[in-house]
Scaffold this active site. Structure first.
Site, PDB file in Angstrom:
ATOM      1  N   ASN A 131       0.327  -0.934   5.311  1.00 35.24           N
ATOM      2  CA  ASN A 131       1.249  -0.204   6.205  1.00 35.24           C
ATOM      3  C   ASN A 131       0.601  -0.284   7.569  1.00 35.24           C
ATOM      4  O   ASN A 131      -0.374   0.430   7.842  1.00 35.24           O
ATOM      5  CB  ASN A 131       1.342   1.279   5.845  1.00 35.24           C
ATOM      6  CG  ASN A 131       2.115   1.580   4.567  1.00 35.24           C
ATOM      7  OD1 ASN A 131       3.269   1.987   4.600  1.00 35.24           O
ATOM      8  ND2 ASN A 131       1.465   1.400   3.425  1.00 35.24           N
ATOM      9  N   GLU A 175      -5.820   8.739   8.103  1.00 30.76           N
ATOM     10  CA  GLU A 175      -6.265   8.394   6.744  1.00 30.76           C
ATOM     11  C   GLU A 175      -7.603   9.045   6.385  1.00 30.76           C
ATOM     12  O   GLU A 175      -7.847   9.375   5.236  1.00 30.76           O
ATOM     13  CB  GLU A 175      -6.353   6.880   6.590  1.00 30.76           C
ATOM     14  CG  GLU A 175      -4.984   6.241   6.411  1.00 30.76           C
ATOM     15  CD  GLU A 175      -5.084   4.831   5.890  1.00 30.76           C
ATOM     16  OE1 GLU A 175      -5.577   4.630   4.780  1.00 30.76           O
ATOM     17  OE2 GLU A 175      -4.668   3.919   6.637  1.00 30.76           O
ATOM     18  N   ASN A 216      -6.952   6.286  -1.644  1.00 33.77           N
ATOM     19  CA  ASN A 216      -5.890   5.329  -1.365  1.00 33.77           C
ATOM     20  C   ASN A 216      -6.145   4.153  -2.315  1.00 33.77           C
ATOM     21  O   ASN A 216      -7.103   3.400  -2.141  1.00 33.77           O
ATOM     22  CB  ASN A 216      -5.970   4.904   0.106  1.00 33.77           C
ATOM     23  CG  ASN A 216      -4.795   4.050   0.529  1.00 33.77           C
ATOM     24  OD1 ASN A 216      -4.140   3.426  -0.290  1.00 33.77           O
ATOM     25  ND2 ASN A 216      -4.538   4.017   1.827  1.00 33.77           N
ATOM     26  N   LYS A 233      -9.462   2.047  -1.807  1.00 30.02           N
ATOM     27  CA  LYS A 233      -9.683   1.525  -0.450  1.00 30.02           C
ATOM     28  C   LYS A 233     -11.034   1.971   0.114  1.00 30.02           C
ATOM     29  O   LYS A 233     -11.375   3.171   0.086  1.00 30.02           O
ATOM     30  CB  LYS A 233      -8.552   2.018   0.452  1.00 30.02           C
ATOM     31  CG  LYS A 233      -8.525   1.451   1.853  1.00 30.02           C
ATOM     32  CD  LYS A 233      -7.245   1.942   2.537  1.00 30.02           C
ATOM     33  CE  LYS A 233      -7.037   1.402   3.921  1.00 30.02           C
ATOM     34  NZ  LYS A 233      -5.752   1.848   4.494  1.00 30.02           N
ATOM     35  N   CYS A 269      -4.815  -2.890   2.961  1.00 30.70           N
ATOM     36  CA  CYS A 269      -4.521  -2.793   4.390  1.00 30.70           C
ATOM     37  C   CYS A 269      -5.726  -3.060   5.296  1.00 30.70           C
ATOM     38  O   CYS A 269      -6.131  -4.191   5.462  1.00 30.70           O
ATOM     39  CB  CYS A 269      -3.866  -1.451   4.698  1.00 30.70           C
ATOM     40  SG  CYS A 269      -3.045  -1.497   6.317  1.00 30.70           S
ATOM     41  N   GLU A 284       0.855  -1.193   0.000  1.00 25.81           N
ATOM     42  CA  GLU A 284       0.000   0.000   0.000  1.00 25.81           C
ATOM     43  C   GLU A 284       0.894   1.246   0.000  1.00 25.81           C
ATOM     44  O   GLU A 284       1.968   1.237   0.610  1.00 25.81           O
ATOM     45  CB  GLU A 284      -0.843  -0.003   1.288  1.00 25.81           C
ATOM     46  CG  GLU A 284      -1.666   1.254   1.531  1.00 25.81           C
ATOM     47  CD  GLU A 284      -2.204   1.328   2.976  1.00 25.81           C
ATOM     48  OE1 GLU A 284      -1.518   0.877   3.920  1.00 25.81           O
ATOM     49  OE2 GLU A 284      -3.322   1.840   3.140  1.00 25.81           O
TER      50      GLU A 284
HETATM   51  N1  CDT Z   1      -2.874   1.594   6.470  1.00 21.95           N
HETATM   52  C1  CDT Z   1      -3.802   1.008   7.260  1.00 21.95           C
HETATM   53  O1  CDT Z   1      -4.930   0.805   6.861  1.00 21.95           O
HETATM   54  N2  CDT Z   1      -3.413   0.685   8.502  1.00 21.95           N
HETATM   55  C2  CDT Z   1      -4.327   0.142   9.444  1.00 21.95           C
HETATM   56  C3  CDT Z   1      -4.014   0.646  10.794  1.00 21.95           C
HETATM   57  C4  CDT Z   1      -5.187   0.528  11.652  1.00 21.95           C
HETATM   58  S1  CDT Z   1      -5.037   1.421  13.132  1.00 21.95           S
HETATM   59  C5  CDT Z   1      -5.822   2.878  12.743  1.00 21.95           C
HETATM   60  C6  CDT Z   1      -4.319  -1.375   9.449  1.00 21.95           C
HETATM   61  O2  CDT Z   1      -5.413  -1.951   9.405  1.00 21.95           O
HETATM   62  O3  CDT Z   1      -3.282  -2.000   9.559  1.00 21.95           O
END
Ligand code: CDT
Length: 314
Positions: free
Chosen positions: A195, A144, A108, A125, A170, A49
């Protein structure tokens, strides 16, 4: 037993990308990883991502020009074209996550690029995590919702000559609906880039659970939808913020067949037998025989317990 249908998949985990790293530098790393994946005989490679930049949603940026500097207005553009050229030259397809500016709307996004170097499909996303504005007193932010609109393309599956391929990004992997919608389209392989900051905790959740929940989500999704999952992290310490690794390829049995060791640039690969899905789809997960959608209405009518029917999340 149905005949084996073998397809070698690769996952290219990226180590950290710092703010000062240029697109050209990052794309050079991606091309090197693509070449390594091809050298191992892979036909498709999954990148992370937001692969082209540092994970900027950790910051609350107010200068519109600075924000826009993290977004792509064309794909491929001059900086990313070498990756498409390398794919075409080697005959290997890829998944790439990046921040997309479409008119005035920021998404995204991930794209699926075929072994001929042409874009086959795009996904934006849908499950956007985190906050729209900074949390007071928080050591780390995850913003985000400040930067990205909710994706408007659904969860399509693309029929390629090799496999039916779907994408998500993600946080989408934590939601069973993501995979079920693709499972209902007969998806063979879901590619997912992520990420996941290991330091961002919204309560005092033990840090080790970040990796546990990542793997738990992928393994259950692969099993319950009888598909392969290729998952690529951007890992390591980016701008002082640690992110989990754990890139992996998961089989329809829910087992992890191969997993990255490092938190740096690393290619993993596995020869997947796509016919395995058929065994699950003919038996325990024969959807046509066993699913009972007439009892699933709350899934599409409610966002959560106590939420009014049809209410959209804030
Ligand atoms: N990039 C991304 O979606 N990261 C989320 C972090 C969640 S905590 C707000 C993940 O699901 O890994």
């Amino acid at each position: 037993m149905s005949a084996a249908k073998k397809l070698r998949l690769a996952v290219a985990q990226l180590g950290p990308v710092q703010r000062a790293d240029t697109r050209a530098q990052v794309v050079r790393r991606l091309v090197d990883l693509l070449h390594e994946a091809h050298g191992r005989g892979a036909r498709w490679v999954t990148f992370p991502e937001l692969a082209l930049t540092t994970f900027f949603p950790r910051w609350s940026l107010e200068d519109p020009a600075e924000v826009r500097s993290f977004f792509e207005t064309e794909m491929p553009g001059p900086a990313t074209r070498p990756l498409f050229d390398a794919a075409r030259a080697k005959g290997i397809g890829f998944y790439l996550g990046y921040a997309e500016l479409d008119g005035e709307t920021q998404y995204n996004t991930s794209i699926l690029v075929g072994p001929d170097g042409r874009i086959i499909g795009k996904y934006r996303k849908i499950h956007i995590p985190g906050d729209a504005s900074s949390r007071e007193g928080a050591a780390l932010q995850h913003l985000e919702k400040k930067y990205f609109a909710v994706g408007d393309l659904g969860f399509p599956v693309w029929d390629t000559p090799d496999a039916a391929i779907g994408m998500c990004i993600c946080n989408d992997r934590r939601w069973p609906e993501t995979f079920r919608v693709m499972g209902l389209q007969g998806v063979d392989v879901v590619m997912v880039g992520y990420n996941t900051p290991s330091g961002y905790v919204q309560w005092n959740e033990p840090i080790h659970l970040r990796m546990h929940h990542h793997l738990l989500s992928l393994q259950s999704a692969a099993y319950q939808n009888a598909c392969w999952i290729a998952a690529a992290a951007k890992a390591g310490v980016e701008e002082g913020s640690p992110m989990i690794g754990g890139s992996c390829i998961v089989a329809p049995a829910g087992e992890i067949m191969v997993r990255a060791f490092s938190e740096d640039d690393e290619v993993i690969n596995y020869m997947c037998d796509l016919s395995v899905s058929g065994h699950y789809r003919a038996n325990i997960f024969n959807f046509a025989a066993h699913r009972r959608p007439e009892h699933y209405r709350p899934i599409v009518e409610r966002t959560g317990a106590g939420a009014p029917l049809g209410a959209a999340p804030p």
